[in-house]
Design an enzyme around this catalytic site. Structure first.
Site, PDB file in Angstrom:
ATOM      1  N   ASP A   1       1.145  -1.472  -0.164  1.00 31.41           N
ATOM      2  CA  ASP A   1      -0.174  -0.046   0.175  1.00 31.41           C
ATOM      3  C   ASP A   1       0.792   1.689   0.494  1.00 31.41           C
ATOM      4  O   ASP A   1       1.481   1.418   0.833  1.00 31.41           O
ATOM      5  CB  ASP A   1      -1.032   0.350   1.202  1.00 31.41           C
ATOM      6  CG  ASP A   1      -2.201  -0.782   1.355  1.00 31.41           C
ATOM      7  OD1 ASP A   1      -2.068  -2.002   0.448  1.00 31.41           O
ATOM      8  OD2 ASP A   1      -3.184  -0.846   2.176  1.00 31.41           O
TER       9      ASP A   1
ATOM     10  N   ASP B   1     -15.618  -3.506  -1.254  1.00 31.26           N
ATOM     11  CA  ASP B   1     -14.470  -3.312   0.118  1.00 31.26           C
ATOM     12  C   ASP B   1     -15.878  -2.887   0.733  1.00 31.26           C
ATOM     13  O   ASP B   1     -16.759  -1.597   0.154  1.00 31.26           O
ATOM     14  CB  ASP B   1     -13.455  -2.081  -0.534  1.00 31.26           C
ATOM     15  CG  ASP B   1     -12.649  -1.477  -1.208  1.00 31.26           C
ATOM     16  OD1 ASP B   1     -11.984  -2.999  -1.073  1.00 31.26           O
ATOM     17  OD2 ASP B   1     -12.084  -1.303  -1.526  1.00 31.26           O
TER      18      ASP B   1
END
Length: 241
Positions: free
Chosen positions: A8, A128
């Site tokens: 990330d 998500d």
């Protein structure tokens, strides 16, 4: 089952957020390429890369870092974060990215259908969710879209791969949502990549036995809770049983 170690990116650094909270960020490395090389050296075949700045504001702040990661070579790379138009999809695919992950943009079903028609299995959708509802724009907003029904709809549209993240489990090191993935495997025909909270070796074995196509591992690798080489061996061994 395929394992996807996660990188990330925020401001060119390798970070992890706790449950998607940008205010609860831990920096693990200032060199994404070194992290990618280390994963490759441990036997990784795949890599999951997220541009957190792009997810939040749509900017290409980490584009150069992603270019550098791709130059490492030897890894099948999927990229998400702020990919909301065809130009950016093409840009990443032209770089050599294998799968581009659409999140917020996938809620626009005509756009998604058009991109599927053009790019096929190179398009994945990131679902998500928090409390069963879709989160959008870098997890900063919660929609009224039921996440499991959305996955069913995506399969009906011909989406090849869904990456489902339970935000409440992400970065919490408390384990992943195995019951949810069992439900998805029963209800959804396309490939599912489990994401969010994979923290223990036994979960890798369980996700493989459920029939998940893949699993993303993030914080557990950076803290040493899971050894990547051993985890890959477990996933591969399960496939052979």
């Amino acid at each position: 089952m395929e394992l996807f170690p996660a990188i990330d990116l925020r401001g060119g650094q390798v970070v992890r957020l706790h449950q998607g909270d940008y205010g609860k960020m831990t920096v693990y490395s200032s060199s994404p390429t070194e992290v990618a090389r280390d994963f490759l050296a441990q036997g990784a075949r795949n890599l999951h890369v997220v541009d957190l700045d792009g997810a939040k504001d749509g900017a290409l702040s980490n584009y150069d870092s992603i270019c550098d990661i791709l130059r490492v070579g030897g890894l099948s790379v999927q990229v998400g974060g702020g990919i909301r138009d065809e130009e950016r999809i093409r840009r990443y695919l032209d770089l050599g990215v294998d799968r581009v992950i659409l999140g917020t943009a996938a809620l626009d079903r005509p756009f998604l259908a058009k991109m599927l028609a053009k790019f096929g299995s190179h398009i994945a959708v990131g679902v998500d969710a928090r409390d069963g509802r879709m989160a959008v724009r870098g997890w900063l907003e919660i929609s009224d879209v039921d996440s499991v029904q959305f996955c069913r709809d995506l399969a009906g549209m011909g989406v090849a791969t869904i990456i489902y993240t339970d935000i409440a489990r992400d970065g919490a090191m408390s384990g992943t949502n195995l019951e949810l993935y069992r439900q998805l495997k029963q209800d959804v025909s396309c490939r599912i990549i489990a994401s969010g909270g994979v923290s223990f070796e036994r979960e890798i074995t369980e996700l493989t036995s459920i029939g998940m196509y893949g699993a993303i591992i993030g914080k557990a690798l950076y803290t040493g809770a899971i050894d990547l080489r051993r985890a890959i061996g477990l996933a591969d061994a399960e496939v052979c049983v």
